[in-house]
Design a protein around this motif. Structure first.
Motif, PDB file in Angstrom:
ATOM      1  N   TRP A  13      55.684  99.604 138.875  1.00 15.54           N
ATOM      2  CA  TRP A  13      56.914  99.226 139.582  1.00 15.54           C
ATOM      3  C   TRP A  13      56.606  98.182 140.642  1.00 15.54           C
ATOM      4  O   TRP A  13      57.306  97.175 140.758  1.00 15.54           O
ATOM      5  CB  TRP A  13      57.542 100.458 140.246  1.00 15.54           C
ATOM      6  N   PHE A  14      55.540  98.406 141.401  1.00 18.08           N
ATOM      7  CA  PHE A  14      55.161  97.458 142.454  1.00 18.08           C
ATOM      8  C   PHE A  14      54.806  96.104 141.856  1.00 18.08           C
ATOM      9  O   PHE A  14      55.182  95.061 142.391  1.00 18.08           O
ATOM     10  CB  PHE A  14      53.980  97.999 143.260  1.00 18.08           C
ATOM     11  N   ILE A  15      54.080  96.122 140.740  1.00 20.99           N
ATOM     12  CA  ILE A  15      53.676  94.871 140.099  1.00 20.99           C
ATOM     13  C   ILE A  15      54.894  94.027 139.754  1.00 20.99           C
ATOM     14  O   ILE A  15      54.930  92.817 140.025  1.00 20.99           O
ATOM     15  CB  ILE A  15      52.843  95.166 138.836  1.00 20.99           C
ATOM     16  N   ARG A  16      55.908  94.636 139.156  1.00 23.08           N
ATOM     17  CA  ARG A  16      57.108  93.881 138.771  1.00 23.08           C
ATOM     18  C   ARG A  16      57.777  93.259 139.990  1.00 23.08           C
ATOM     19  O   ARG A  16      58.203  92.106 139.956  1.00 23.08           O
ATOM     20  CB  ARG A  16      58.084  94.792 138.026  1.00 23.08           C
ATOM     21  N   GLN A  17      57.860  94.033 141.082  1.00 21.53           N
ATOM     22  CA  GLN A  17      58.496  93.517 142.293  1.00 21.53           C
ATOM     23  C   GLN A  17      57.707  92.349 142.875  1.00 21.53           C
ATOM     24  O   GLN A  17      58.266  91.325 143.268  1.00 21.53           O
ATOM     25  CB  GLN A  17      58.603  94.633 143.353  1.00 21.53           C
ATOM     26  N   ARG A  18      56.416  92.499 142.952  1.00 22.14           N
ATOM     27  CA  ARG A  18      55.604  91.491 143.617  1.00 22.14           C
ATOM     28  C   ARG A  18      55.487  90.216 142.803  1.00 22.14           C
ATOM     29  O   ARG A  18      55.486  89.114 143.353  1.00 22.14           O
ATOM     30  CB  ARG A  18      54.215  92.073 143.906  1.00 22.14           C
ATOM     31  N   ILE A  19      55.390  90.312 141.497  1.00 24.47           N
ATOM     32  CA  ILE A  19      55.310  89.115 140.662  1.00 24.47           C
ATOM     33  C   ILE A  19      56.569  88.270 140.850  1.00 24.47           C
ATOM     34  O   ILE A  19      56.509  87.037 140.915  1.00 24.47           O
ATOM     35  CB  ILE A  19      55.104  89.476 139.178  1.00 24.47           C
ATOM     36  N   ASP A  20      57.722  88.906 140.982  1.00 24.28           N
ATOM     37  CA  ASP A  20      58.976  88.171 141.242  1.00 24.28           C
ATOM     38  C   ASP A  20      58.908  87.455 142.586  1.00 24.28           C
ATOM     39  O   ASP A  20      59.378  86.313 142.718  1.00 24.28           O
ATOM     40  CB  ASP A  20      60.173  89.134 141.220  1.00 24.28           C
ATOM     41  N   GLN A  21      58.321  88.106 143.589  1.00 21.27           N
ATOM     42  CA  GLN A  21      58.221  87.493 144.920  1.00 21.27           C
ATOM     43  C   GLN A  21      57.247  86.309 144.911  1.00 21.27           C
ATOM     44  O   GLN A  21      57.481  85.291 145.564  1.00 21.27           O
ATOM     45  CB  GLN A  21      57.777  88.546 145.938  1.00 21.27           C
ATOM     46  N   ILE A  22      56.160  86.449 144.185  1.00 17.77           N
ATOM     47  CA  ILE A  22      55.198  85.355 144.063  1.00 17.77           C
ATOM     48  C   ILE A  22      55.848  84.155 143.390  1.00 17.77           C
ATOM     49  O   ILE A  22      55.685  83.000 143.822  1.00 17.77           O
ATOM     50  CB  ILE A  22      53.946  85.817 143.293  1.00 17.77           C
TER      51      ILE A  22
END
Length: 504
Positions: A13-22
């Motif tokens: 879940w965290f990975i999906r959120q952070r990749i979008d922010q990057i």
């Protein structure tokens, strides 16, 4: 198994959120950087430094460059000393509780780099999470979270005074890591925070050989020392025989080029390699593409970047440009403004941009670690590229090295003198020297011009180091382990002379 499944769910879940922010800061780099700068100016306007330099009146980048000077550590040290003695609101709001002790590679004098709560959480810790996110996004079938990460940090003495602490950055990070990281890493916190290198190395070997390791994190040179010690103690033929699920090495601190073939041999199989670029002053870039040798400049860590073109570098008149004005292929000295309270701080590293959409870089050297005694402007990335070719051509490999000029005397041409410690020595050293020299000419036109007909520069002078020469030299200097680096290049003979003497 239920715990691991839950952990994987949370991580994904965290990975999906952070990749979008990057992706968002990749798409909007200048807006992101401006947001970083002006939010920090506003936050720090009532500090001593903010009042002196009129932070409250700054509304444009031009105002910022006019009001705030570019500084070195020596310029900024008086403010750091005030903060170390417990004074609040010096250059960042409140009390700065932690300072990373670093000698760097340019000065034997200790430096104390402020680590604020904001830089700890929103830069260093955030970067660690991003490294996992980027890797897992690139390798969806990874087993990163079912095996342990072997971390190798520096020495970890903590000294308290005036309610502030100082120690190695790695020690500060390990001391502040969340509990779930401790569960997924080895060696234990107790062993990781040991200060004496040889004792610590033995303790690490004792602990990690009983773990199932899936990833490595550390400086290539010191990790190599550890892996060699592990093979010696276990009697294993290679590391994959001990850890069959090892899949990735996250490395930084020095170039990986001279070590790539050695790692392939010592591990015994192909694994993934991901480069990071961090320092006590901040975490700057992460390799975001599999198989690439360039790193994504991380723009939302509370660091505002500026750059000084090295062909215009004048220590007495430092002039920087913002991110939007950089060009591909040029060498720049990096200037940072950070959420640790460093304002227009000349970090000492040089970088070269390989892409502007998004902004990707390679570390090319140090502002003080180069050879330019004859106008050749030899940078570390030139040397490492040439060494890689020389090793490939002669079936050899290098553990450590350093180089320095031999100055002209009595009408004789100058030269570059090198000490190479080989893990596999070339059968024909003259051939190695020839390939090395020719590739330096091919990647550096200034060097090629100075080598023409041996008029300015003669061919390289090469010495083969005794086994463990650099290790013993670093030991004598009290610089074993983790974050300490062998100086690769020098424009004088400060480093090479004691090494030559030890090598007699």
């Amino acid at each position: 198994m239920a715990t691991k499944a839950l952990f994987n769910t949370v991580v994904n879940w965290f990975i999906r959120q952070r990749i979008d922010q990057i992706q968002k800061f990749m798409d909007n780099p200048i807006e992101t950087q401006n947001g970083v700068l002006f939010s920090q100016l506003y936050y720090a306007e009532n500090t001593d430094y903010g009042k002196i330099h009129g932070f409250s009146s700054i509304s444009t980048y031009r105002d910022f460059t006019a009001n705030v000077p570019i500084v070195t550590y020596e310029d900024f040290e008086p403010y750091i000393e005030q903060a170390r003695q417990g004074k609040k609101d010096v250059f960042w709001p409140g009390l700065v509780k932690n300072f990373a002790k670093s000698s760097g590679t340019t000065n034997a004098k200790s430096k104390f780099i402020p680590i604020t709560d904001e830089s700890l959480e929103l830069c260093h810790m955030k970067a660690g999470k991003d490294l996992i996110s980027i890797y897992a996004n690139n390798h969806p079938d990874n087993q990163l979270f079912t095996n342990k990460n072997l971390r190798l940090g520096g020495s970890a003495d903590f000294y308290e005074n005036f309610n502030t602490k100082f120690g190695d950055l790695s020690a500060i990070l390990i001391d502040n890591l969340p509990f779930w990281v401790e569960i997924t890493t080895t060696p234990s916190k107790k062993v990781s925070l040991m200060s004496e290198w040889e004792t610590k190395l033995n303790a690490i070997v004792s602990e990690v050989t009983n773990e199932e390791v899936g990833s490595l994190t550390g400086v290539p040179s010191w990790m190599m020392v550890l892996l060699q010690r592990i093979l010696k103690e276990t009697g294993k033929e290679n590391i994959s025989a001990l850890w069959p699920n090892l899949e990735v090495f996250f490395h930084g601190g020095i170039s990986f080029k001279p070590y790539r073939e050695q790692y392939k041999k010592i591990i015994g199989k192909d694994i993934n390699y991901y480069e990071i670029y961090n320092a006590s002053e901040g975490f700057f870039a992460i390799q975001d593409q599999y198989g690439s040798d360039e790193m994504l400049l991380m723009l939302d860590y509370g660091i505002f970047y500026e750059f000084i073109p090295m062909d215009q570098f004048d220590p007495d008149n430092l002039q920087a440009i913002p991110l939007e004005e950089v060009e591909i292929g040029k060498n720049y000295a990096m200037v940072i403004t950070t959420n640790s309270g460093l304002w227009r701080y000349l970090i000492g590293d040089t970088v070269r941009f390989t892409s502007l959409q998004p902004y990707r870089i390679k570390v090319s050297g140090r502002t003080k670690h180069y050879i330019n005694a004859f106008g050749e402007e030899l940078m570390i990335d030139n040397v490492e590229t040439a060494l890689s070719k020389a090793c490939e051509a002669t079936d050899s490999s290098i553990l450590d090295f350093t180089g320095a000029p031999v100055f002209m005397q009595q009408g004789e041409s100058g030269a570059h003198e090198w000490i190479f410690e080989f893990t596999q020595q070339p059968a024909d050293l003259e051939r190695f020297s020839e390939v090395f020299d020719n590739h330096l000419k091919s990647v550096n036109s200034d060097y090629e011009a100075k080598r023409y007909n041996n008029i300015t520069l003669k061919k390289p002078i090469i010495h083969v180091a005794k086994p463990h020469l650099f290790y013993n030299w670093m030991s004598e200097r009290g610089k074993l382990g983790g974050q300490n680096k062998v100086p690769r290049l020098s424009n004088d003979r400060e480093y090479i002379e004691p090494l030559l003497k030890m090598n007699e």
